[in-house]
Design an enzyme around this catalytic site. Sequence first.
Site, PDB file in Angstrom:
ATOM      1  N   ASN A 180       3.744  16.205 -43.968  1.00 14.45           N
ATOM      2  CA  ASN A 180       3.259  15.236 -42.966  1.00 14.45           C
ATOM      3  C   ASN A 180       3.680  15.570 -41.543  1.00 14.45           C
ATOM      4  OD1 ASN A 180       5.912  14.504 -43.801  1.00 14.45           O
ATOM      5  ND2 ASN A 180       5.641  12.505 -42.889  1.00 14.45           N
ATOM      6  N   GLY A 256      10.626  14.605 -49.145  1.00 15.40           N
ATOM      7  CA  GLY A 256       9.358  14.589 -49.875  1.00 15.40           C
ATOM      8  C   GLY A 256       9.259  13.320 -50.694  1.00 15.40           C
ATOM      9  N   SER A 257       8.503  13.398 -51.764  1.00 22.49           N
ATOM     10  CA  SER A 257       8.241  12.188 -52.541  1.00 22.49           C
ATOM     11  C   SER A 257       9.441  11.792 -53.401  1.00 22.49           C
ATOM     12  CB  SER A 257       7.022  12.414 -53.438  1.00 22.49           C
ATOM     13  OG  SER A 257       7.326  13.416 -54.380  1.00 22.49           O
ATOM     14  N   THR A 260       9.507  13.823 -56.742  1.00 17.93           N
ATOM     15  CA  THR A 260      10.137  15.145 -56.686  1.00 17.93           C
ATOM     16  C   THR A 260      11.641  15.003 -56.467  1.00 17.93           C
ATOM     17  OG1 THR A 260       8.094  16.001 -55.714  1.00 17.93           O
ATOM     18  CG2 THR A 260      10.004  17.426 -55.599  1.00 17.93           C
ATOM     19  N   GLU A 278      15.599  12.803 -48.776  1.00 19.84           N
ATOM     20  CA  GLU A 278      14.871  11.878 -47.897  1.00 19.84           C
ATOM     21  C   GLU A 278      13.514  11.641 -48.546  1.00 19.84           C
ATOM     22  OE1 GLU A 278      16.348  10.598 -45.359  1.00 19.84           O
ATOM     23  OE2 GLU A 278      18.084  11.919 -45.309  1.00 19.84           O
ATOM     24  N   CYS A 312       6.567   8.910 -42.835  1.00 20.09           N
ATOM     25  CA  CYS A 312       7.362   8.147 -43.803  1.00 20.09           C
ATOM     26  C   CYS A 312       7.871   6.844 -43.187  1.00 20.09           C
ATOM     27  CB  CYS A 312       8.527   8.986 -44.279  1.00 20.09           C
ATOM     28  SG  CYS A 312       9.513   9.617 -42.909  1.00 20.09           S
ATOM     29  N   GLU A 491      20.772  12.294 -42.779  1.00 20.74           N
ATOM     30  CA  GLU A 491      20.615  13.438 -41.890  1.00 20.74           C
ATOM     31  C   GLU A 491      20.883  12.972 -40.472  1.00 20.74           C
ATOM     32  OE1 GLU A 491      16.598  14.816 -42.715  1.00 20.74           O
ATOM     33  OE2 GLU A 491      17.371  16.084 -44.321  1.00 20.74           O
TER      34      GLU A 491
HETATM   35  P1  NAD Z   1       6.300  16.319 -52.467  1.00 22.04           P
HETATM   36  O1  NAD Z   1       7.514  15.770 -53.097  1.00 22.04           O
HETATM   37  O2  NAD Z   1       5.094  16.524 -53.297  1.00 22.04           O
HETATM   38  O3  NAD Z   1       6.599  17.755 -51.832  1.00 22.04           O
HETATM   39  C1  NAD Z   1       7.605  17.953 -50.877  1.00 22.04           C
HETATM   40  C2  NAD Z   1       8.075  19.389 -50.957  1.00 22.04           C
HETATM   41  O4  NAD Z   1       8.682  19.587 -52.221  1.00 22.04           O
HETATM   42  C3  NAD Z   1       6.950  20.413 -50.854  1.00 22.04           C
HETATM   43  O5  NAD Z   1       7.411  21.539 -50.154  1.00 22.04           O
HETATM   44  C4  NAD Z   1       6.683  20.745 -52.302  1.00 22.04           C
HETATM   45  O6  NAD Z   1       6.112  22.014 -52.505  1.00 22.04           O
HETATM   46  C5  NAD Z   1       8.078  20.680 -52.878  1.00 22.04           C
HETATM   47  N1  NAD Z   1       8.127  20.439 -54.321  1.00 22.04           N
HETATM   48  C6  NAD Z   1       7.184  19.862 -55.116  1.00 22.04           C
HETATM   49  N2  NAD Z   1       7.602  19.859 -56.393  1.00 22.04           N
HETATM   50  C7  NAD Z   1       8.846  20.411 -56.405  1.00 22.04           C
HETATM   51  C8  NAD Z   1       9.795  20.676 -57.414  1.00 22.04           C
HETATM   52  N3  NAD Z   1       9.565  20.384 -58.702  1.00 22.04           N
HETATM   53  N4  NAD Z   1      10.975  21.222 -57.067  1.00 22.04           N
HETATM   54  C9  NAD Z   1      11.249  21.506 -55.776  1.00 22.04           C
HETATM   55  N5  NAD Z   1      10.363  21.316 -54.771  1.00 22.04           N
HETATM   56  C10 NAD Z   1       9.181  20.774 -55.090  1.00 22.04           C
HETATM   57  O7  NAD Z   1       6.012  15.412 -51.209  1.00 22.04           O
HETATM   58  P2  NAD Z   1       4.786  15.516 -50.205  1.00 22.04           P
HETATM   59  O8  NAD Z   1       3.594  14.966 -50.873  1.00 22.04           O
HETATM   60  O9  NAD Z   1       4.742  16.904 -49.650  1.00 22.04           O
HETATM   61  O10 NAD Z   1       5.257  14.566 -49.009  1.00 22.04           O
HETATM   62  C11 NAD Z   1       4.956  13.221 -48.934  1.00 22.04           C
HETATM   63  C12 NAD Z   1       6.173  12.409 -49.314  1.00 22.04           C
HETATM   64  O11 NAD Z   1       7.258  12.735 -48.464  1.00 22.04           O
HETATM   65  C13 NAD Z   1       5.960  10.923 -49.141  1.00 22.04           C
HETATM   66  O12 NAD Z   1       6.484  10.262 -50.250  1.00 22.04           O
HETATM   67  C14 NAD Z   1       6.764  10.589 -47.895  1.00 22.04           C
HETATM   68  O13 NAD Z   1       7.221   9.264 -47.814  1.00 22.04           O
HETATM   69  C15 NAD Z   1       7.887  11.539 -48.026  1.00 22.04           C
HETATM   70  N6  NAD Z   1       8.563  11.737 -46.750  1.00 22.04           N
HETATM   71  C16 NAD Z   1       9.807  11.207 -46.581  1.00 22.04           C
HETATM   72  C17 NAD Z   1      10.458  11.348 -45.368  1.00 22.04           C
HETATM   73  C18 NAD Z   1      11.842  10.787 -45.149  1.00 22.04           C
HETATM   74  O14 NAD Z   1      12.457  11.132 -44.155  1.00 22.04           O
HETATM   75  N7  NAD Z   1      12.348   9.949 -46.013  1.00 22.04           N
HETATM   76  C19 NAD Z   1       9.840  12.057 -44.334  1.00 22.04           C
HETATM   77  C20 NAD Z   1       8.570  12.575 -44.548  1.00 22.04           C
HETATM   78  C21 NAD Z   1       7.936  12.419 -45.766  1.00 22.04           C
END
Ligand code: NAD
Length: 511
Positions: A180, A256-257, A260, A278, A312, A491
């Site tokens: 994002n 990320g999510s 994950t 995060e 996020c 962070e």
């Molecule tokens: P995602 O979890 O699908 O992917 C994030 C990253 O993790 C990517 O680089 C992906 O390739 C990698 N990944 C996926 N599966 C993995 C695994 N099994 N092991 C290790 N790495 C793996 O998330 P997304 O769809 O890319 O991002 C959107 C999510 O991120 C939303 O839920 C959003 O709220 C969250 N987000 C959180 C913050 C925060 O600061 N809390 C900031 C931005 C986004």
Amino acid sequence: MERNHQPADTTGKEEIMKYEAEAQSPNSSLYHILHYINGECSQSDSNEWLDNYEPATGKVYSLITKGIKSDVERAYQAARNAFPLWSALSAEERSDYLIRIADGIERRFEEFAIAESKDQGKPVWLAKAMDIPRAISNFRFFATEILHTSTPTYVTDSPKALNYTLRSPLGVVGCISPWNLPLYLFSWKIAPALAVGNTVVAKPSEITPMTSALLAEVCIEVGLPAGVLNILHGTGQDIGANIVEHTGIKAISFTGSTRTGEYIARTAAPMFKKLSLELGGKNPVIVFEDCDIEKALTTSVRSAFLNQGEICLCGSRMFIQRSIYEQFTKDFVQRVKTLTIGDPSDDSSFIGALASKEHFDKVLNHIRIAQDEGGTILCGGTAIQPEGRCSEGWFIAPTVIEGLDSSCTTNQEEIFGPVVTLIPFDTEEEALQMANSTTYGLAAVLWTENLTRAHRVSAQIESGIVWVNCWLLRDLRTPFGGVKNSGVGREGGTEALRFFTEPKNVCIKLD
Ligand code: NAD
């Protein structure tokens, strides 16, 4: 934007890599995104490529080397070999490298902003106003922060002793980021990790790898020592999981999510890795009747829809006090209807395209669920097909929904798109109860002119960040992170420096 050149390679292998890449890839006219390992750009051992899409057109515009486990091992070995030299540099010397990286991004500011927009779908003006300036600030902030650290000292009374804390880098660390805010979040992890002397194996999202490829070019241009930073491309399964599972990688900083994050926690915990997670959010915005309504309206439109709602920290559930609900809703919807959606390269577009087809389908599905749950769509609710080059892009009209209970799926699950729900409340207690009713706890926004109420509600809301009468006002020194399923750890500022170092107590007997 045409990108037919290959990443710069100071070793002179550029042409060789280019031809290898062209020979083995399905579409040789497209730009090829390569790994950055041991100071050089290289193709994955897999010899396979992933398609990289431009969200605004829905078309493939570049190819990504499809990383595999052996690439992670190559990157790890490079980072391990670089660690003794990098960690032995003085803070001033490491700071100097980070400043040079910041300057290098700044020199190519326009190119970075256009690349971020094309890769992610966000408007170019937003990448220029937010993403790229912030990536530059991340490097400058941590480059200078490490010049001004101190360490606590305790004088023990009887027997007399002096205790002080040494902080050492961890070794090789892993940084994994989402799609994002691609370079913004990638650099938010890499910069502090490098600043305190770690070497890094990093992975951007496979959906938005372009600006991290440009970052690799900058690192080569400014002469960052080989192996200090390694950037790998590929899927979460192929690269992310292998970084997490690598026994030599001492810490994982992940954004990320929640799904994950849960996998990473489960996998890394038995290996006793340090973890910073995060994760997702379902952020409440509480609008009290005593607020400055004009400011609340203006900012809430941004907090719901900036970056297509793919931040996020976006407020996705708005709780509005019943006495002002009707008028506020009317004014809010009227403003949302004026938001322009379209080609991200057009400065008049406030909303661009969603980052991927998968995410576009997910958001549309959530809108259908909201309708099935009995929600009323006050505006938006559909995909948009702009005329011209973006007619097949992944655009969704900013969507406002009312009439849903705070406990329904729409108000509990993260949508992460241009969708916001409006819910009336009568009392502060009721607003708090609904705001705290999800499994998430990342950010919250309060609109009130009552200072006592602002303090009281801020203390009770289950959230890592509370903004009062503002949104997305960031100070890089503050702790950043979530509670509940929104994450573990913090962070930002000294929190990041602490995460990426290990404290050691030294006790010296004085008599
Ligand atoms: P995602 O979890 O699908 O992917 C994030 C990253 O993790 C990517 O680089 C992906 O390739 C990698 N990944 C996926 N599966 C993995 C695994 N099994 N092991 C290790 N790495 C793996 O998330 P997304 O769809 O890319 O991002 C959107 C999510 O991120 C939303 O839920 C959003 O709220 C969250 N987000 C959180 C913050 C925060 O600061 N809390 C900031 C931005 C986004």
